[in-house]
Scaffold this motif. Structure first.
Motif, PDB file in Angstrom:
ATOM      1  N   VAL A   1      -3.713   6.584  -3.726  1.00 33.57           N
ATOM      2  CA  VAL A   1      -3.319   5.422  -2.934  1.00 33.57           C
ATOM      3  C   VAL A   1      -3.243   4.255  -3.898  1.00 33.57           C
ATOM      4  N   THR A   2      -2.114   3.559  -3.915  1.00 35.54           N
ATOM      5  CA  THR A   2      -1.932   2.414  -4.792  1.00 35.54           C
ATOM      6  C   THR A   2      -1.870   1.158  -3.935  1.00 35.54           C
ATOM      7  N   VAL A   3      -2.769   0.225  -4.217  1.00 31.58           N
ATOM      8  CA  VAL A   3      -2.817  -1.047  -3.505  1.00 31.58           C
ATOM      9  C   VAL A   3      -2.445  -2.141  -4.495  1.00 31.58           C
ATOM     10  N   THR A   4      -1.384  -2.886  -4.207  1.00 32.33           N
ATOM     11  CA  THR A   4      -0.901  -3.942  -5.085  1.00 32.33           C
ATOM     12  C   THR A   4      -0.842  -5.243  -4.302  1.00 32.33           C
TER      13      THR A   4
ATOM     14  N   ALA B   1     -10.434  -4.664   1.267  1.00 36.67           N
ATOM     15  CA  ALA B   1      -9.780  -3.421   1.682  1.00 36.67           C
ATOM     16  C   ALA B   1     -10.165  -2.264   0.763  1.00 36.67           C
ATOM     17  N   VAL B   2     -10.166  -2.496  -0.537  1.00 34.80           N
ATOM     18  CA  VAL B   2     -10.492  -1.436  -1.487  1.00 34.80           C
ATOM     19  C   VAL B   2     -11.963  -1.059  -1.400  1.00 34.80           C
TER      20      VAL B   2
ATOM     21  N   LEU C   1      -1.289 -10.116 -10.762  1.00 31.59           N
ATOM     22  CA  LEU C   1      -0.762  -9.053  -9.920  1.00 31.59           C
ATOM     23  C   LEU C   1      -1.771  -7.909  -9.986  1.00 31.59           C
ATOM     24  N   MET C   2      -2.633  -7.842  -8.980  1.00 33.52           N
ATOM     25  CA  MET C   2      -3.723  -6.868  -8.972  1.00 33.52           C
ATOM     26  C   MET C   2      -3.219  -5.520  -8.477  1.00 33.52           C
ATOM     27  N   LYS C   3      -3.663  -4.467  -9.157  1.00 29.85           N
ATOM     28  CA  LYS C   3      -3.260  -3.114  -8.788  1.00 29.85           C
ATOM     29  C   LYS C   3      -4.495  -2.222  -8.832  1.00 29.85           C
ATOM     30  N   THR C   4      -4.751  -1.535  -7.741  1.00 32.97           N
ATOM     31  CA  THR C   4      -5.869  -0.602  -7.654  1.00 32.97           C
ATOM     32  C   THR C   4      -5.322   0.756  -7.261  1.00 32.97           C
ATOM     33  N   VAL C   5      -5.718   1.785  -8.010  1.00 35.32           N
ATOM     34  CA  VAL C   5      -5.310   3.152  -7.717  1.00 35.32           C
ATOM     35  C   VAL C   5      -6.555   3.932  -7.325  1.00 35.32           C
ATOM     36  N   ILE C   6      -6.559   4.432  -6.101  1.00 29.87           N
ATOM     37  CA  ILE C   6      -7.661   5.259  -5.595  1.00 29.87           C
ATOM     38  C   ILE C   6      -7.180   6.702  -5.633  1.00 29.87           C
ATOM     39  N   SER C   7      -7.924   7.577  -6.310  1.00 28.30           N
ATOM     40  CA  SER C   7      -7.513   8.970  -6.419  1.00 28.30           C
ATOM     41  C   SER C   7      -8.669   9.902  -6.107  1.00 28.30           C
ATOM     42  N   GLY C   8      -8.323  11.130  -5.754  1.00 26.41           N
ATOM     43  CA  GLY C   8      -9.318  12.132  -5.426  1.00 26.41           C
ATOM     44  C   GLY C   8      -8.693  13.248  -4.617  1.00 26.41           C
ATOM     45  N   PRO C   9      -9.524  14.096  -4.024  1.00 24.26           N
ATOM     46  CA  PRO C   9      -9.010  15.176  -3.170  1.00 24.26           C
ATOM     47  C   PRO C   9      -8.209  14.594  -1.998  1.00 24.26           C
ATOM     48  N   THR C  10      -7.188  15.308  -1.597  1.00 25.34           N
ATOM     49  CA  THR C  10      -6.242  14.801  -0.600  1.00 25.34           C
ATOM     50  C   THR C  10      -6.902  14.359   0.703  1.00 25.34           C
ATOM     51  N   ALA C  11      -7.802  15.152   1.239  1.00 18.91           N
ATOM     52  CA  ALA C  11      -8.433  14.808   2.518  1.00 18.91           C
ATOM     53  C   ALA C  11      -9.220  13.501   2.420  1.00 18.91           C
ATOM     54  N   ARG C  12      -9.914  13.298   1.330  1.00 20.26           N
ATOM     55  CA  ARG C  12     -10.701  12.076   1.163  1.00 20.26           C
ATOM     56  C   ARG C  12      -9.811  10.864   0.914  1.00 20.26           C
ATOM     57  N   VAL C  13      -8.719  11.065   0.195  1.00 21.28           N
ATOM     58  CA  VAL C  13      -7.807   9.953  -0.070  1.00 21.28           C
ATOM     59  C   VAL C  13      -7.054   9.557   1.195  1.00 21.28           C
TER      60      VAL C  13
ATOM     61  N   ILE D   1       0.854  -1.183   0.000  1.00 19.85           N
ATOM     62  CA  ILE D   1       0.000   0.000   0.000  1.00 19.85           C
ATOM     63  C   ILE D   1       0.892   1.236   0.000  1.00 19.85           C
ATOM     64  N   GLU D   2       0.686   2.127  -0.990  1.00 23.03           N
ATOM     65  CA  GLU D   2       1.483   3.343  -1.106  1.00 23.03           C
ATOM     66  C   GLU D   2       0.569   4.556  -1.170  1.00 23.03           C
ATOM     67  N   PHE D   3       0.968   5.630  -0.504  1.00 21.41           N
ATOM     68  CA  PHE D   3       0.246   6.894  -0.544  1.00 21.41           C
ATOM     69  C   PHE D   3       1.120   7.935  -1.225  1.00 21.41           C
ATOM     70  N   ASN D   4       0.577   8.644  -2.220  1.00 22.55           N
ATOM     71  CA  ASN D   4       1.303   9.698  -2.928  1.00 22.55           C
ATOM     72  C   ASN D   4       0.476  10.972  -2.909  1.00 22.55           C
ATOM     73  N   ASP D   5       1.050  12.038  -2.355  1.00 26.28           N
ATOM     74  CA  ASP D   5       0.380  13.332  -2.315  1.00 26.28           C
ATOM     75  C   ASP D   5       0.920  14.185  -3.450  1.00 26.28           C
ATOM     76  N   LYS D   6       0.032  14.661  -4.301  1.00 31.70           N
ATOM     77  CA  LYS D   6       0.435  15.466  -5.457  1.00 31.70           C
ATOM     78  C   LYS D   6      -0.185  16.856  -5.389  1.00 31.70           C
ATOM     79  N   GLY D   7      -0.320  17.394  -4.196  1.00 30.23           N
ATOM     80  CA  GLY D   7      -0.909  18.709  -4.028  1.00 30.23           C
ATOM     81  C   GLY D   7      -2.400  18.602  -3.755  1.00 30.23           C
ATOM     82  N   ALA D   8      -3.216  19.078  -4.678  1.00 31.03           N
ATOM     83  CA  ALA D   8      -4.671  19.047  -4.497  1.00 31.03           C
ATOM     84  C   ALA D   8      -5.245  17.652  -4.700  1.00 31.03           C
ATOM     85  N   VAL D   9      -4.522  16.823  -5.434  1.00 31.00           N
ATOM     86  CA  VAL D   9      -4.977  15.458  -5.713  1.00 31.00           C
ATOM     87  C   VAL D   9      -3.968  14.483  -5.125  1.00 31.00           C
ATOM     88  N   ALA D  10      -4.467  13.413  -4.542  1.00 35.51           N
ATOM     89  CA  ALA D  10      -3.602  12.382  -3.962  1.00 35.51           C
ATOM     90  C   ALA D  10      -4.026  11.023  -4.500  1.00 35.51           C
TER      91      ALA D  10
END
Length: 74
Positions: free
Chosen positions: A14-17, A29-30, A49-61, A3-12
């Motif tokens: 989470v990558t689950v592999t 979990a997802v 190898l399953m990969k899910t990327v959850i994206s959205g506003p930083t607070a919600r992510v 599980i990885e979290f990446n903050d890109k400013g206004a958008v963040a």
């Protein structure tokens, strides 16, 4: 499960592999994160190898990230 979290400013993001052997755990979990953090978007890919990327506003992510961690530890 990785599980990885990446903050890109206004958008963040989470990558689950995980592997196919952790399918139920990954899906649970997802799905829990998406249910408890409305306003986020998920993109799923892969079979062995399953990969899910959850994206959205930083607070919600961040909320989704905390829920993914909690469900993965369960």
């Amino acid at each position: 499960m990785k599980i990885e979290f990446n903050d890109k400013g206004a958008v963040a993001t989470v990558t689950v592999t995980s592997t196919v052997f952790e399918f139920r755990r990954h899906k649970r979990a997802v799905d829990t994160a998406l249910l408890l953090a409305p306003g986020t978007i998920a993109n799923r890919s892969g079979f062995f190898l399953m990969k899910t990327v959850i994206s959205g506003p930083t607070a919600r992510v961040i909320r989704a990230y905390k829920n993914v961690l909690r469900e993965a530890a369960r």
